[in-house]
Write a protein that holds these residues in place. Structure first.
Motif, mmCIF file in Angstrom:
data_model
loop_
_atom_site.group_PDB
_atom_site.id
_atom_site.type_symbol
_atom_site.label_atom_id
_atom_site.label_comp_id
_atom_site.label_asym_id
_atom_site.label_seq_id
_atom_site.Cartn_x
_atom_site.Cartn_y
_atom_site.Cartn_z
ATOM 1 N N MET A 15 38.772 26.887 19.887
ATOM 2 C CA MET A 15 39.817 27.224 18.939
ATOM 3 C C MET A 15 39.701 28.694 18.551
ATOM 4 S SD MET A 15 38.292 25.045 15.710
ATOM 5 C CE MET A 15 38.070 23.579 16.722
ATOM 6 N N ASP A 16 40.814 29.281 18.186
ATOM 7 C CA ASP A 16 40.862 30.699 17.805
ATOM 8 C C ASP A 16 40.347 31.609 18.905
ATOM 9 O OD1 ASP A 16 41.912 30.010 15.383
ATOM 10 O OD2 ASP A 16 40.050 30.225 14.260
ATOM 11 N N SER A 17 40.636 31.294 20.161
ATOM 12 C CA SER A 17 40.205 32.128 21.267
ATOM 13 C C SER A 17 41.384 32.337 22.207
ATOM 14 C CB SER A 17 39.043 31.482 22.025
ATOM 15 O OG SER A 17 39.504 30.346 22.752
ATOM 16 N N PRO A 18 41.340 33.394 23.033
ATOM 17 C CA PRO A 18 42.425 33.598 24.005
ATOM 18 C C PRO A 18 42.594 32.415 24.943
ATOM 19 C CG PRO A 18 41.091 35.578 23.789
ATOM 20 C CD PRO A 18 40.371 34.496 23.024
ATOM 21 N N GLY A 19 41.466 31.809 25.358
ATOM 22 C CA GLY A 19 41.542 30.657 26.248
ATOM 23 C C GLY A 19 42.223 29.465 25.589
ATOM 24 N N HIS A 20 41.925 29.258 24.327
ATOM 25 C CA HIS A 20 42.527 28.154 23.583
ATOM 26 C C HIS A 20 44.036 28.325 23.493
ATOM 27 C CE1 HIS A 20 43.706 26.047 19.806
ATOM 28 N NE2 HIS A 20 42.909 25.126 20.287
ATOM 29 N N GLU A 21 44.490 29.528 23.172
ATOM 30 C CA GLU A 21 45.928 29.800 23.087
ATOM 31 C C GLU A 21 46.590 29.679 24.454
ATOM 32 O OE1 GLU A 21 49.717 30.524 22.244
ATOM 33 O OE2 GLU A 21 48.125 29.969 20.825
ATOM 34 N N GLU A 22 45.876 30.082 25.501
ATOM 35 C CA GLU A 22 46.430 29.977 26.848
ATOM 36 C C GLU A 22 46.665 28.515 27.228
ATOM 37 O OE1 GLU A 22 45.247 31.266 31.446
ATOM 38 O OE2 GLU A 22 44.106 32.047 29.738
ATOM 39 N N VAL A 23 45.715 27.648 26.881
ATOM 40 C CA VAL A 23 45.874 26.221 27.172
ATOM 41 C C VAL A 23 47.036 25.646 26.377
ATOM 42 C CG1 VAL A 23 44.798 23.950 26.956
ATOM 43 C CG2 VAL A 23 43.468 25.878 27.812
ATOM 44 N N ALA A 24 47.133 26.009 25.093
ATOM 45 C CA ALA A 24 48.227 25.512 24.261
ATOM 46 C C ALA A 24 49.577 25.911 24.843
ATOM 47 C CB ALA A 24 48.079 26.035 22.833
ATOM 48 N N PHE A 73 58.305 4.111 19.245
ATOM 49 C CA PHE A 73 57.728 5.050 20.205
ATOM 50 C C PHE A 73 56.388 4.556 20.751
ATOM 51 C CE2 PHE A 73 60.742 7.747 18.150
ATOM 52 C CZ PHE A 73 61.109 8.670 19.117
ATOM 53 N N LEU A 74 56.161 4.887 22.014
ATOM 54 C CA LEU A 74 54.834 4.819 22.614
ATOM 55 C C LEU A 74 54.233 6.203 22.460
ATOM 56 C CD1 LEU A 74 52.561 3.597 24.369
ATOM 57 C CD2 LEU A 74 53.895 4.297 26.387
ATOM 58 N N LEU A 75 53.063 6.289 21.843
ATOM 59 C CA LEU A 75 52.398 7.564 21.584
ATOM 60 C C LEU A 75 51.167 7.679 22.471
ATOM 61 C CD1 LEU A 75 52.146 10.143 19.821
ATOM 62 C CD2 LEU A 75 50.863 8.773 18.161
ATOM 63 N N LEU A 76 51.157 8.685 23.347
ATOM 64 C CA LEU A 76 50.036 8.932 24.251
ATOM 65 C C LEU A 76 49.327 10.198 23.800
ATOM 66 C CD1 LEU A 76 51.854 8.294 27.671
ATOM 67 C CD2 LEU A 76 50.687 6.640 26.193
ATOM 68 N N THR A 77 48.008 10.125 23.605
ATOM 69 C CA THR A 77 47.305 11.243 22.991
ATOM 70 C C THR A 77 45.988 11.572 23.692
ATOM 71 O OG1 THR A 77 45.886 10.039 21.428
ATOM 72 C CG2 THR A 77 48.169 10.358 20.781
ATOM 73 N N CYS A 78 45.604 12.833 23.529
ATOM 74 C CA CYS A 78 44.264 13.307 23.871
ATOM 75 C C CYS A 78 44.070 14.603 23.094
ATOM 76 C CB CYS A 78 44.104 13.522 25.375
ATOM 77 S SG CYS A 78 45.188 14.802 26.037
ATOM 78 N N HIS A 79 42.962 15.270 23.267
ATOM 79 C CA HIS A 79 42.764 16.554 22.584
ATOM 80 C C HIS A 79 42.557 17.649 23.616
ATOM 81 C CE1 HIS A 79 38.317 17.197 23.063
ATOM 82 N NE2 HIS A 79 38.297 15.883 23.174
ATOM 83 N N TYR A 80 43.021 18.861 23.270
ATOM 84 C CA TYR A 80 42.915 19.975 24.214
ATOM 85 C C TYR A 80 41.922 21.037 23.766
ATOM 86 C CZ TYR A 80 45.895 23.124 21.369
ATOM 87 O OH TYR A 80 46.416 23.931 20.380
ATOM 88 N N ASP A 81 41.429 20.960 22.547
ATOM 89 C CA ASP A 81 40.438 21.934 22.113
ATOM 90 C C ASP A 81 39.076 21.562 22.679
ATOM 91 O OD1 ASP A 81 40.495 19.640 20.316
ATOM 92 O OD2 ASP A 81 38.972 20.701 19.149
ATOM 93 N N SER A 82 38.195 22.521 22.764
ATOM 94 C CA SER A 82 36.835 22.246 23.239
ATOM 95 C C SER A 82 35.829 22.704 22.191
ATOM 96 C CB SER A 82 36.556 22.945 24.578
ATOM 97 O OG SER A 82 36.714 24.344 24.460
ATOM 98 N N LYS A 83 34.678 22.093 22.237
ATOM 99 C CA LYS A 83 33.609 22.408 21.291
ATOM 100 C C LYS A 83 33.118 23.842 21.497
ATOM 101 C CE LYS A 83 30.382 21.004 18.286
ATOM 102 N NZ LYS A 83 30.736 20.537 16.933
ATOM 103 N N GLY A 124 41.824 20.744 17.072
ATOM 104 C CA GLY A 124 40.879 20.464 15.992
ATOM 105 C C GLY A 124 40.176 19.135 16.105
ATOM 106 N N HIS A 125 40.123 18.577 17.299
ATOM 107 C CA HIS A 125 39.375 17.324 17.481
ATOM 108 C C HIS A 125 37.880 17.552 17.265
ATOM 109 C CE1 HIS A 125 38.085 13.567 19.586
ATOM 110 N NE2 HIS A 125 37.097 14.343 19.997
ATOM 111 N N GLU A 126 37.397 18.655 17.811
ATOM 112 C CA GLU A 126 35.967 18.935 17.742
ATOM 113 C C GLU A 126 35.590 19.536 16.392
ATOM 114 O OE1 GLU A 126 34.023 17.879 19.847
ATOM 115 O OE2 GLU A 126 34.972 17.820 21.821
ATOM 116 N N SER A 127 34.411 19.163 15.912
ATOM 117 C CA SER A 127 33.889 19.735 14.684
ATOM 118 C C SER A 127 33.614 21.225 14.873
ATOM 119 C CB SER A 127 32.597 19.025 14.281
ATOM 120 O OG SER A 127 31.963 19.709 13.224
#
Length: 269
Positions: free
Chosen positions: A1-10, A49-59, A110-113
């Motif tokens: 989070m708060d990194s260029p890589g994180h924004e690129e993935v988003a 709705f069918l809601l399909l989820t995962c997280h894209y942030d990394s620790k 924000g999945h990861e602490s």
């Protein structure tokens, strides 16, 4: 989070959803720092709705600057996007004409602490925000499917909730049918018809306590969970390829036969 890589993935997720025919949203919010959930929705006016989820942030690991979280987020994101690509024609044609059911994909941030692994609290920020402010009214979500920690060798998948055991059974049956038809890569059996309803792990479905949940997560944590070795080189591709065949088939069947599935779900199980 708060990194260029994180924004690129988003940005990549947002663009992919748009290219696949979803109405794409960025849901940005602040909780000690800025987070951004990425949402894609089809049939926006549907009552359910069918809601399909995962997280894209990394620790963030202080001693492992190259940590990418391959099983811990990345593979699950790829599976959801692959599903949308495989079902693209169906979703744009037959599904788009349905008036009773919509589909939403959510890639949570924000999945990861933000703390050290040994102090793994203050997590699930994205999913807690989504549920708390009801980005989508919770009463309209008939089922949430959450994916995580997929892609390590030798992992098996068990049922975590009694009221969605029937759905887990169908995943196992689809795998068996595809294997019999010779469509799967040679690999150990992924989905087992085993009721392990007391060992679920905390994940992004937890804040949705009023919503029926199916949790697709392995029975044990990956060997390289929260280490720098959770990377591309250590993924187990036969399992990922098979999951990429099983999961789209399951989503298609659910969207086409949801009334039958829902009638067989014990909401009080």
């Amino acid at each position: 989070m708060d990194s260029p890589g994180h924004e690129e993935v988003a940005s990549f997720l947002f663009d992919q959803l748009g290219s696949l025919g979803f109405i794409a949203f960025r849901d940005q919010f602040f909780d000690q720092r800025t987070f951004t959930n990425i949402l894609g929705i089809m049939n926006i006016d549907a009552p359910s709705f069918l809601l399909l989820t995962c997280h894209y942030d990394s620790k963030f690991l202080k001693n492992s600057p190259d940590y990418v979280g391959a099983t811990d987020g990345a593979v699950s994101c790829a599976i959801l996007l692959h599903m949308a690509r495989v079902l693209h024609e169906y979703l744009r044609e037959q599904f788009s004409r349905k008036e009773d059911i919509g589909l939403m994909l959510v890639f949570f941030d924000g999945h990861e602490s933000m703390l050290d692994v040994k102090e793994d609290i203050n997590s699930l920020n994205g999913s807690r925000h989504f549920a708390a402010i009801e980005t989508m009214p919770l009463r309209s979500i008939e089922l949430i499917i959450s994916l995580n920690l997929i892609g390590a060798p030798d992992h098996i998948f068990l049922s975590h909730f009694s009221n969605t055991y029937i759905l887990h059974e169908r995943l196992a049956d689809i795998e068996a049918e595809l294997r019999k038809a010779g469509q799967l890569t040679e690999c150990h059996k992924l989905f087992h018809k085993v009721k392990d309803h007391d060992s679920d792990i905390e994940d992004d479905h937890y804040p949705f306590i009023s919503v029926i949940a199916l949790h697709i997560v392995p029975h044990t944590y990956p060997e390289y969970w929260h280490t720098e070795k959770d990377n591309l080189a250590n993924l187990y591709w036969p399992a990922i390829r098979n999951m990429n065949l099983i999961f789209p088939q399951f989503v298609y069947e659910y969207l086409e036969n949801r009334i039958e599935f829902l009638s067989r779900i014990d909401k009080y199980g």
